[in-house]
Design a protein around this motif. Structure first.
Motif, PDB file in Angstrom:
ATOM      1  N   THR A   1       0.792  -1.237   0.000  1.00 43.47           N
ATOM      2  CA  THR A   1       0.000   0.000   0.000  1.00 43.47           C
ATOM      3  C   THR A   1       0.821   1.282   0.000  1.00 43.47           C
ATOM      4  O   THR A   1       0.236   2.376  -0.011  1.00 43.47           O
ATOM      5  CB  THR A   1      -0.910   0.019   1.249  1.00 43.47           C
ATOM      6  OG1 THR A   1      -0.100  -0.183   2.414  1.00 43.47           O
ATOM      7  CG2 THR A   1      -1.973  -1.062   1.181  1.00 43.47           C
ATOM      8  N   ASN A   2       2.146   1.177   0.034  1.00 41.24           N
ATOM      9  CA  ASN A   2       2.876   2.445   0.150  1.00 41.24           C
ATOM     10  C   ASN A   2       2.965   3.174  -1.186  1.00 41.24           C
ATOM     11  O   ASN A   2       2.670   2.619  -2.244  1.00 41.24           O
ATOM     12  CB  ASN A   2       4.262   2.243   0.793  1.00 41.24           C
ATOM     13  CG  ASN A   2       5.271   1.566  -0.110  1.00 41.24           C
ATOM     14  OD1 ASN A   2       5.295   1.765  -1.315  1.00 41.24           O
ATOM     15  ND2 ASN A   2       6.132   0.752   0.485  1.00 41.24           N
ATOM     16  N   GLU A   3       3.382   4.404  -1.123  1.00 42.23           N
ATOM     17  CA  GLU A   3       3.348   5.294  -2.290  1.00 42.23           C
ATOM     18  C   GLU A   3       4.226   4.770  -3.435  1.00 42.23           C
ATOM     19  O   GLU A   3       3.827   4.789  -4.597  1.00 42.23           O
ATOM     20  CB  GLU A   3       3.809   6.695  -1.871  1.00 42.23           C
ATOM     21  CG  GLU A   3       3.406   7.796  -2.829  1.00 42.23           C
ATOM     22  CD  GLU A   3       1.895   8.006  -2.897  1.00 42.23           C
ATOM     23  OE1 GLU A   3       1.422   8.504  -3.940  1.00 42.23           O
ATOM     24  OE2 GLU A   3       1.192   7.649  -1.924  1.00 42.23           O
ATOM     25  N   PHE A   4       5.421   4.306  -3.097  1.00 38.99           N
ATOM     26  CA  PHE A   4       6.329   3.806  -4.123  1.00 38.99           C
ATOM     27  C   PHE A   4       5.730   2.595  -4.828  1.00 38.99           C
ATOM     28  O   PHE A   4       5.762   2.495  -6.064  1.00 38.99           O
ATOM     29  CB  PHE A   4       7.679   3.449  -3.497  1.00 38.99           C
ATOM     30  CG  PHE A   4       8.706   2.991  -4.502  1.00 38.99           C
ATOM     31  CD1 PHE A   4       9.532   3.902  -5.143  1.00 38.99           C
ATOM     32  CD2 PHE A   4       8.832   1.648  -4.822  1.00 38.99           C
ATOM     33  CE1 PHE A   4      10.473   3.484  -6.070  1.00 38.99           C
ATOM     34  CE2 PHE A   4       9.767   1.213  -5.746  1.00 38.99           C
ATOM     35  CZ  PHE A   4      10.590   2.135  -6.384  1.00 38.99           C
ATOM     36  N   GLN A   5       5.212   1.658  -4.048  1.00 42.79           N
ATOM     37  CA  GLN A   5       4.649   0.448  -4.647  1.00 42.79           C
ATOM     38  C   GLN A   5       3.421   0.765  -5.500  1.00 42.79           C
ATOM     39  O   GLN A   5       3.232   0.186  -6.571  1.00 42.79           O
ATOM     40  CB  GLN A   5       4.302  -0.567  -3.550  1.00 42.79           C
ATOM     41  CG  GLN A   5       5.544  -1.192  -2.926  1.00 42.79           C
ATOM     42  CD  GLN A   5       5.226  -1.971  -1.667  1.00 42.79           C
ATOM     43  OE1 GLN A   5       4.518  -1.494  -0.789  1.00 42.79           O
ATOM     44  NE2 GLN A   5       5.762  -3.174  -1.571  1.00 42.79           N
ATOM     45  N   LYS A   6       2.614   1.696  -5.031  1.00 43.96           N
ATOM     46  CA  LYS A   6       1.424   2.069  -5.800  1.00 43.96           C
ATOM     47  C   LYS A   6       1.810   2.645  -7.157  1.00 43.96           C
ATOM     48  O   LYS A   6       1.252   2.246  -8.196  1.00 43.96           O
ATOM     49  CB  LYS A   6       0.582   3.106  -5.013  1.00 43.96           C
ATOM     50  CG  LYS A   6      -0.228   2.538  -3.873  1.00 43.96           C
ATOM     51  CD  LYS A   6      -1.146   3.573  -3.241  1.00 43.96           C
ATOM     52  CE  LYS A   6      -0.398   4.665  -2.537  1.00 43.96           C
ATOM     53  NZ  LYS A   6      -1.278   5.647  -1.855  1.00 43.96           N
ATOM     54  N   LYS A   7       2.763   3.571  -7.152  1.00 41.74           N
ATOM     55  CA  LYS A   7       3.069   4.317  -8.378  1.00 41.74           C
ATOM     56  C   LYS A   7       4.098   3.645  -9.276  1.00 41.74           C
ATOM     57  O   LYS A   7       4.022   3.743 -10.505  1.00 41.74           O
ATOM     58  CB  LYS A   7       3.536   5.726  -8.013  1.00 41.74           C
ATOM     59  CG  LYS A   7       2.433   6.599  -7.413  1.00 41.74           C
ATOM     60  CD  LYS A   7       2.895   8.030  -7.203  1.00 41.74           C
ATOM     61  CE  LYS A   7       1.748   8.919  -6.734  1.00 41.74           C
ATOM     62  NZ  LYS A   7       2.177  10.319  -6.516  1.00 41.74           N
ATOM     63  N   VAL A   8       5.082   2.969  -8.660  1.00 43.36           N
ATOM     64  CA  VAL A   8       6.188   2.423  -9.442  1.00 43.36           C
ATOM     65  C   VAL A   8       6.034   0.930  -9.702  1.00 43.36           C
ATOM     66  O   VAL A   8       6.214   0.472 -10.837  1.00 43.36           O
ATOM     67  CB  VAL A   8       7.536   2.705  -8.732  1.00 43.36           C
ATOM     68  CG1 VAL A   8       8.697   2.127  -9.533  1.00 43.36           C
ATOM     69  CG2 VAL A   8       7.713   4.209  -8.520  1.00 43.36           C
ATOM     70  N   VAL A   9       5.695   0.162  -8.655  1.00 44.77           N
ATOM     71  CA  VAL A   9       5.602  -1.296  -8.809  1.00 44.77           C
ATOM     72  C   VAL A   9       4.313  -1.688  -9.530  1.00 44.77           C
ATOM     73  O   VAL A   9       4.335  -2.425 -10.522  1.00 44.77           O
ATOM     74  CB  VAL A   9       5.688  -1.994  -7.437  1.00 44.77           C
ATOM     75  CG1 VAL A   9       5.555  -3.515  -7.612  1.00 44.77           C
ATOM     76  CG2 VAL A   9       7.013  -1.657  -6.753  1.00 44.77           C
TER      77      VAL A   9
ATOM     78  N   SER B   1      -3.585   3.755  -9.171  1.00 47.94           N
ATOM     79  CA  SER B   1      -4.044   4.874  -8.352  1.00 47.94           C
ATOM     80  C   SER B   1      -4.472   4.357  -6.980  1.00 47.94           C
ATOM     81  O   SER B   1      -4.592   3.143  -6.757  1.00 47.94           O
ATOM     82  CB  SER B   1      -5.236   5.553  -9.028  1.00 47.94           C
ATOM     83  OG  SER B   1      -6.349   4.658  -9.065  1.00 47.94           O
ATOM     84  N   ASP B   2      -4.732   5.308  -6.081  1.00 51.55           N
ATOM     85  CA  ASP B   2      -5.231   4.927  -4.754  1.00 51.55           C
ATOM     86  C   ASP B   2      -6.510   4.108  -4.878  1.00 51.55           C
ATOM     87  O   ASP B   2      -6.681   3.091  -4.197  1.00 51.55           O
ATOM     88  CB  ASP B   2      -5.510   6.182  -3.919  1.00 51.55           C
ATOM     89  CG  ASP B   2      -4.239   6.866  -3.440  1.00 51.55           C
ATOM     90  OD1 ASP B   2      -3.139   6.396  -3.801  1.00 51.55           O
ATOM     91  OD2 ASP B   2      -4.351   7.867  -2.704  1.00 51.55           O
ATOM     92  N   GLU B   3      -7.400   4.544  -5.736  1.00 53.00           N
ATOM     93  CA  GLU B   3      -8.687   3.860  -5.899  1.00 53.00           C
ATOM     94  C   GLU B   3      -8.495   2.437  -6.411  1.00 53.00           C
ATOM     95  O   GLU B   3      -9.195   1.508  -5.983  1.00 53.00           O
ATOM     96  CB  GLU B   3      -9.588   4.650  -6.867  1.00 53.00           C
ATOM     97  CG  GLU B   3     -10.074   5.998  -6.346  1.00 53.00           C
ATOM     98  CD  GLU B   3      -8.977   7.066  -6.331  1.00 53.00           C
ATOM     99  OE1 GLU B   3      -7.973   6.905  -7.074  1.00 53.00           O
ATOM    100  OE2 GLU B   3      -9.124   8.039  -5.565  1.00 53.00           O
ATOM    101  N   GLU B   4      -7.549   2.261  -7.312  1.00 53.37           N
ATOM    102  CA  GLU B   4      -7.307   0.925  -7.862  1.00 53.37           C
ATOM    103  C   GLU B   4      -6.692  -0.013  -6.817  1.00 53.37           C
ATOM    104  O   GLU B   4      -7.012  -1.213  -6.773  1.00 53.37           O
ATOM    105  CB  GLU B   4      -6.393   1.028  -9.089  1.00 53.37           C
ATOM    106  CG  GLU B   4      -7.076   1.641 -10.303  1.00 53.37           C
ATOM    107  CD  GLU B   4      -6.101   1.902 -11.436  1.00 53.37           C
ATOM    108  OE1 GLU B   4      -6.465   1.609 -12.597  1.00 53.37           O
ATOM    109  OE2 GLU B   4      -4.986   2.395 -11.178  1.00 53.37           O
TER     110      GLU B   4
END
Length: 433
Positions: free
Chosen positions: A128-136, A140-143
């Motif tokens: 759930t962290n920002e890096f994993q959401k955007k890079v891995v 988006s948050d919703e997804e």
């Protein structure tokens, strides 16, 4: 030293904490993750036979929740879970727990492994962290929230006809690097799917997957979440501290003060990188405060032997409460205080342990006093007096103690090593009689 490349962990803003005024009064729920988190960190992971011996030791110690596998990760894990269930190897008061990634095909495989379980915890997670959401994941948050929600819906659907007791557990896997607001949102979204009740609770697990903040900040994060989660009276709040900063035990203790009711960890702290929370250290800390740890620690040396055999890891001689030298004093001043403390404890028939330098009585874990005071050139009269009186049953006057202490100090200095109990007694016979 390129320390400028690192940034300080953020504190919880505008937060009125209450945990510093609390005390631990009861042991939490323990969940051993030795057979999953610990096992995956071994150079040579355990096979089914080894895992079964380890499992039986955990049962003997009194664990009521044991994470036994990651069934979708390996056939060995799947087969071990099936063996436990099919051969009825799980006591009726014990829940086995499995770890499940938030992917449908892996959820299905995991549920298959648990068919027929009497008491099962289905531990679903997603990063759930920002890096994993955007890079891995590039989501988006919703997804990311939809991933967790849809996975829990599917898990509930596949387990709705289970006859045994089913508990759902959810982890925002990288909670320690996740924005608190987002962690709360995703947890509450999953809670809404489960719809727990006070009689049918679910578990929300908040892991320090990478320990990256001080224990007080972790406690703040736990209390903030505890205060803001929906259905709080229907939630068992769990923590899973790792030991990257060397403070996992402190993090767990402060998390309990902050509202956590369950702790996940391993025997002696085995696990990825610097390891997991050391449940043995944690439980002994509780024990040393006069609180029932709800684990049987009396045969810990037997547990230690099994652990070292099955993991091929060695427990450090200075390991709290358990290491070979943890009750040992070489310092003359320490030895004198320990000798007088033990004498007073016996003479006065004390009900409370209060011997200097010994947090607990070694006899509580079936160790004698033979290794408590060991003598080398740093030792003094108190050490030799203890050895002669304890193991040769001969009382020494203060003058005799001083004289013999000097003899032993010179002998140890000459040999440049520690002297054994038998060598000290032999020297006493030849020099003092």
């Amino acid at each position: 030293m390129k320390f400028k490349k690192y940034r300080q962990y953020p504190i919880v803003q505008n937060f009125n904490r209450t945990w510093p005024d609390n005390q631990i009064e009861n042991a939490p729920i323990y969940c051993s993750v030795d057979l999953r988190d610990g096992n995956q960190a071994l150079v040579n992971p355990m096979g089914i036979t080894e895992k079964l011996e380890y499992f039986n030791t955990l049962i003997k110690m009194g664990f009521k929740q044991i994470e036994v596998s990651y069934p979708s990760a390996s056939q060995t894990d799947f087969d071990f879970t099936r063996k436990l269930i099919e051969e009825n190897l799980i006591p009726d008061d014990v829940f086995i727990q499995i770890l499940i990634p938030a992917k449908k095909e892996w959820i299905k495989k995991s549920v298959e492994a648990m068919k027929g379980v009497k008491n099962g915890i289905f531990h679903l997670y997603n990063p759930t962290n920002e890096f994993q959401k955007k890079v891995v994941f590039k989501k988006s948050d919703e997804e990311i929230i939809s991933m967790a929600v849809e996975a829990m819906v599917y898990l509930k659907q596949l387990t709705k006809d289970f006859e045994g007791n089913v508990i759902y557990q959810y982890s925002p896997e990288s909670f320690s690097q996740t924005d608190l607001g987002f962690a709360l949102e995703i947890c509450n979204s999953v809670i809404k799917v489960v719809e727990p009740t006070p009689n049918q609770k679910m578990i929300i697990n908040l892991p320090n997957t990478l320990e990256s903040c001080t224990a007080n900040i972790y406690a703040d994060r736990i209390e903030w979440m505890s205060s803001n989660l929906n259905y709080r009276d229907s939630i068992i709040l769990s923590v899973h501290p790792h030991n990257d900063r060397g403070t996992s035990v402190a993090s767990a203790e402060l998390a309990i003060l902050a509202g956590a009711q369950k702790v996940e960890g391993t025997l002696f702290g085995n696990g990825e990188r610097a390891g997991n929370l050391d449940l043995v250290n944690f439980a002994f800390n509780i024990y040393s405060q006069g609180i029932n740890p709800n684990l049987d620690l009396s045969f810990i040396d037997e547990v230690k032997k099994m652990y070292e055999k099955r993991t091929n890891l060695n427990i450090h001689s200075r390991h709290p409460f358990v290491g070979d030298m943890i009750f040992t004093a070489f310092s003359g001043g320490h030895q004198d205080a320990i000798k007088k403390g033990i004498d007073f404890y016996r003479k006065e028939n004390c009900k409370e342990w209060n011997v200097p330098y010994l947090l607990i009585d070694p006899k509580d874990i079936n160790r004698g006093y033979e290794d408590v005071i060991r003598v080398n050139s740093q030792s003094g009269k108190g050490g030799v007096k203890f050895i002669i009186e304890e193991f040769f049953s001969t009382k020494l006057s203060n003058e005799e103690s001083i004289k013999f202490g000097q003899i032993i100090k010179l002998l140890s200095d000459k040999l440049q090593r520690e002297l054994t109990k038998d060598e000290i007694i032999s020297a006493y016979k030849s020099e003092m009689k």
